[in-house]
Design an enzyme around this catalytic site. Structure first.
Site, mmCIF file in Angstrom:
data_model
loop_
_atom_site.group_PDB
_atom_site.id
_atom_site.type_symbol
_atom_site.label_atom_id
_atom_site.label_comp_id
_atom_site.label_asym_id
_atom_site.label_seq_id
_atom_site.Cartn_x
_atom_site.Cartn_y
_atom_site.Cartn_z
ATOM 1 N N ASN A 146 0.812 -1.231 0.000
ATOM 2 C CA ASN A 146 0.000 0.000 0.000
ATOM 3 C C ASN A 146 0.844 1.278 0.000
ATOM 4 O O ASN A 146 0.506 2.246 -0.669
ATOM 5 C CB ASN A 146 -1.007 -0.009 1.159
ATOM 6 C CG ASN A 146 -0.368 -0.217 2.501
ATOM 7 O OD1 ASN A 146 0.750 -0.714 2.610
ATOM 8 N ND2 ASN A 146 -1.064 0.176 3.549
ATOM 9 N N GLY A 220 2.417 -5.910 7.435
ATOM 10 C CA GLY A 220 1.531 -6.659 6.544
ATOM 11 C C GLY A 220 0.291 -7.122 7.279
ATOM 12 O O GLY A 220 -0.108 -6.526 8.290
ATOM 13 N N GLU A 242 3.870 -4.734 12.423
ATOM 14 C CA GLU A 242 2.880 -3.681 12.160
ATOM 15 C C GLU A 242 1.819 -4.322 11.277
ATOM 16 O O GLU A 242 2.038 -4.553 10.086
ATOM 17 C CB GLU A 242 3.540 -2.495 11.439
ATOM 18 C CG GLU A 242 4.570 -1.757 12.269
ATOM 19 C CD GLU A 242 3.952 -0.931 13.397
ATOM 20 O OE1 GLU A 242 2.715 -0.861 13.523
ATOM 21 O OE2 GLU A 242 4.733 -0.364 14.183
ATOM 22 N N CYS A 276 -3.243 1.061 6.599
ATOM 23 C CA CYS A 276 -3.475 0.241 7.802
ATOM 24 C C CYS A 276 -4.255 1.026 8.832
ATOM 25 O O CYS A 276 -5.193 0.518 9.433
ATOM 26 C CB CYS A 276 -2.145 -0.233 8.365
ATOM 27 S SG CYS A 276 -0.976 1.106 8.574
ATOM 28 N N GLU A 450 6.876 1.850 15.456
ATOM 29 C CA GLU A 450 7.794 2.504 14.528
ATOM 30 C C GLU A 450 7.660 4.000 14.768
ATOM 31 O O GLU A 450 6.585 4.465 15.162
ATOM 32 C CB GLU A 450 7.446 2.127 13.086
ATOM 33 C CG GLU A 450 7.608 0.631 12.868
ATOM 34 C CD GLU A 450 7.569 0.198 11.408
ATOM 35 O OE1 GLU A 450 6.594 0.521 10.726
ATOM 36 O OE2 GLU A 450 8.527 -0.475 10.978
HETATM 37 P P1 NAD Z 1 0.659 -9.539 3.391
HETATM 38 O O1 NAD Z 1 0.756 -9.924 4.805
HETATM 39 O O2 NAD Z 1 -0.016 -10.451 2.451
HETATM 40 O O3 NAD Z 1 2.108 -9.295 2.771
HETATM 41 C C1 NAD Z 1 3.020 -8.382 3.333
HETATM 42 C C2 NAD Z 1 4.436 -8.838 3.012
HETATM 43 O O4 NAD Z 1 4.699 -10.056 3.703
HETATM 44 C C3 NAD Z 1 4.692 -9.141 1.541
HETATM 45 O O5 NAD Z 1 6.005 -8.718 1.223
HETATM 46 C C4 NAD Z 1 4.573 -10.650 1.487
HETATM 47 O O6 NAD Z 1 5.275 -11.228 0.402
HETATM 48 C C5 NAD Z 1 5.161 -11.064 2.819
HETATM 49 N N1 NAD Z 1 4.688 -12.331 3.380
HETATM 50 C C6 NAD Z 1 3.488 -12.923 3.228
HETATM 51 N N2 NAD Z 1 3.428 -14.063 3.950
HETATM 52 C C7 NAD Z 1 4.602 -14.171 4.603
HETATM 53 C C8 NAD Z 1 5.149 -15.115 5.535
HETATM 54 N N3 NAD Z 1 4.464 -16.180 5.937
HETATM 55 N N4 NAD Z 1 6.401 -14.898 6.012
HETATM 56 C C9 NAD Z 1 7.109 -13.811 5.645
HETATM 57 N N5 NAD Z 1 6.649 -12.896 4.758
HETATM 58 C C10 NAD Z 1 5.413 -13.065 4.246
HETATM 59 O O7 NAD Z 1 -0.019 -8.080 3.411
HETATM 60 P P2 NAD Z 1 -0.397 -7.163 2.172
HETATM 61 O O8 NAD Z 1 -1.635 -7.702 1.547
HETATM 62 O O9 NAD Z 1 0.805 -6.912 1.323
HETATM 63 O O10 NAD Z 1 -0.705 -5.787 2.928
HETATM 64 C C11 NAD Z 1 -1.917 -5.461 3.449
HETATM 65 C C12 NAD Z 1 -1.936 -5.653 4.939
HETATM 66 O O11 NAD Z 1 -0.885 -4.936 5.561
HETATM 67 C C13 NAD Z 1 -3.199 -5.089 5.573
HETATM 68 O O12 NAD Z 1 -3.692 -5.986 6.541
HETATM 69 C C14 NAD Z 1 -2.720 -3.813 6.233
HETATM 70 O O13 NAD Z 1 -3.526 -3.355 7.283
HETATM 71 C C15 NAD Z 1 -1.373 -4.188 6.678
HETATM 72 N N6 NAD Z 1 -0.567 -2.999 6.919
HETATM 73 C C16 NAD Z 1 -0.210 -2.673 8.205
HETATM 74 C C17 NAD Z 1 0.509 -1.510 8.451
HETATM 75 C C18 NAD Z 1 0.896 -1.087 9.848
HETATM 76 O O14 NAD Z 1 1.809 -0.271 9.971
HETATM 77 N N7 NAD Z 1 0.265 -1.573 10.888
HETATM 78 C C19 NAD Z 1 0.878 -0.695 7.386
HETATM 79 C C20 NAD Z 1 0.482 -1.048 6.102
HETATM 80 C C21 NAD Z 1 -0.220 -2.211 5.882
#
Ligand code: NAD
Length: 470
Positions: A146, A220, A242, A276, A450
């Site tokens: 995002n 993520g 996060e 997020c 962070e």
């Molecule tokens: P995601 O969890 O699918 O992927 C995030 C990253 O993690 C990607 O680089 C992915 O390849 C990697 N990944 C996936 N599974 C993994 C595993 N088992 N081990 C290690 N790495 C892995 O998330 P997304 O769809 O890319 O992002 C959206 C999500 O992120 C939403 O839930 C959003 O709220 C959250 N988010 C949180 C914050 C925060 O600061 N709290 C900020 C932005 C986004």
């Protein structure tokens, strides 16, 4: 792009035998490919990071100077990077530039941040006690799609300032801007200090299970965050997580709907709701419900949705096919369960992952669109009669990232703010972010913070040195 995207490993730009496709969400066309990092290349990146770390940790002034230069590099490269970011993520060019300029602000903040690595916390007849903050070593950093560059910067800045080195993996949906940032920083940083690798979720799993890093910094989804925590536990790697949010905005009965409607709208729909910590559900007193719905729908109707490269576009497409499908599914389910669509919720043209901003009323508090994180341009409005009951309902959620309270009586606003389970609660604003303020979630929304000095401490090991009074 002048050449095909490459990873940065030990200061060198490298491709990979395999690659994967990157899709432009506005056109659904494959616009480029990214290297799919092999296990050997990942080993090489971690080995380089480990080799570079002791020298990097030895000179904080050098680190500060590098962070300041990185801030300048981002600002100077903002046109080039914005064009990439818009193509892979979908956001408008203006929003891409704002993200990149924000990265400059974050790096500059860390370049200048006072970071005393030693502090005498006791000096009396019982002895002299000093806390010493050591870098953790090598950090494995993993980011979502995002805000690929901003969320990477939130990790890079504090980790590097504290004397760590890093291997960073962006999301496979948006790897190109981060790969390019890695190439740009290779000219600024000693080889091995900052490595960028690209690949899918499996590469992330290899990183969290790898023997070299002593810290995983992950942004993520909740489900991936839990997998990261499980994997890191084997080696007791430190983690900062996060994760997702389902931020409520609670309107109190003394709020002026007209005065706040724009802020609520953009607090929910900025970046198409793919933030997020953006508003994902609004709790409205019954007496104001209709007025709030009308105001928000009116703003939604005026928003131009289209390709982020077109100058009059205000919101681009949803960022990728799975997210587009999920948001449409949640929207359709809410409507079939009796919710009323007050605006948007429609595609634009016949290509691209577009959904016009949807405001939903008559939503059941139990529905998935309220209970789950939609992470897209759909905003449910929940009507309430009793504030305490509404707060109790909100606090049942496992998500507890951001939240906000809106009204006019400062004392009441402060009191309500403290009653919400959340890592962050804003009053009469939402998602107001600056680098000096810690950002992090409660419950399933994360572990650690962070931003600010607290964010730097996440990348350090505290050692207590105790000496008798001399
Ligand atoms: P995601 O969890 O699918 O992927 C995030 C990253 O993690 C990607 O680089 C992915 O390849 C990697 N990944 C996936 N599974 C993994 C595993 N088992 N081990 C290690 N790495 C892995 O998330 P997304 O769809 O890319 O992002 C959206 C999500 O992120 C939403 O839930 C959003 O709220 C959250 N988010 C949180 C914050 C925060 O600061 N709290 C900020 C932005 C986004």
């Amino acid at each position: 792009m002048e050449h095909s995207p490459r990873m940065t490993i030990n200061g060198r730009a490298v491709g990979s035998p395999e690659s994967f496709e990157v899709v432009n969400p506005a056109t659904e066309a494959v616009w480029t490919t990214a290297p799919d990092c092999t296990r050997e290349q990942l080993d090489e990146a971690f080995a380089a990071a480990a080799a570079a770390q002791p020298v990097w940790a030895a000179d904080i002034e050098r680190r500060r100077a590098a962070l300041a230069t990185m801030a300048d590099v981002m600002v100077k490269s903002s046109d080039e990077l914005a064009a990439i970011l818009t193509q892979e993520q979908g956001k408008t060019l203006a929003d891409s530039k704002a993200e990149i300029e924000g990265v400059g602000v974050w790096f500059k903040y860390y370049a200048d941040l006072a970071f005393p690595s030693e502090e005498v916390i006791q000096d009396n007849e019982f002895g002299r006690v000093t806390t010493v903050r050591h870098p953790l070593g090598v950090v494995a950093a993993i980011t979502p799609w995002n805000f690929p560059l901003a969320l990477a910067a939130w990790k890079i800045g504090p980790a590097l300032l504290a004397g760590n080195t890093m291997v960073l993996k962006p999301s496979p949906y948006t790897p190109i801007s981060t790969l390019r940032m890695g190439e740009l920083f290779a000219a600024v940083l000693p080889a091995g200090v900052f490595n960028v690798v690209s690949g899918g979720d499996e590469l992330g799993e290899w990183m969290t299970a790898h023997q070299v890093p002593s810290k995983v910094s992950f942004t993520g989804s909740v489900s991936a965050g839990k997998a990261v925590a499980r994997s890191a536990a084997d080696d007791l790697k430190r983690v900062t997580l996060e994760l997702g949010g389902n931020d409520p905005a609670i309107l109190l009965d003394d709020v002026d709907p007209k005065a706040i409607a724009k802020q609520i709208f953009w607090g929910a729909f900025y970046n198409n709701g793919q933030v997020c910590g953006c508003i994902k559900r609004v709790y409205v007193p019954e007496s104001l419900y209709e007025t709030v719905a009308r105001e928000l729908a009116e703003i939604a109707d005026a928003v131009k949705v289209g390709d982020g490269t077109e100058p009059d576009t205000i919101l681009g497409p949803v960022s990728n096919r799975p997210q587009f499908n999920r948001v449409n599914e949640l929207l359709a389910e809410a409507i079939s369960d009796g919710a009323t669509l007050r605006s948007g919720g429609k595609p634009v043209g016949d290509r691209g992952f577009f959904i016009t901003p949807a405001v939903l009323t008559d939503v059941s508090p139990e529905s998935r669109i309220v209970q789950e994180e939609q992470f897209g341009p759909v905003l449910p409005l929940v009507s309430y009669r009793n504030l305490d009951e509404a707060i109790a309902e909100i606090n049942k959620s496992k998500y507890a990232l951001g939240s906000s309270v809106w009204g006019t009586d400062p004392a009441r606003l402060r009191e309500v703010a403290r009653s919400i389970d959340a890592g962050l609660t804003w009053i009469n604003t939402h998602a107001s972010l600056t680098p000096n303020v810690p950002f992090g979630g409660a419950k399933w929304s994360g572990i650690g913070v962070e931003g600010g000095l607290g964010g730097v401490h996440e990348y350090t090991q505290l050692q207590v040195v105790h000496e008798p009074q001399g």
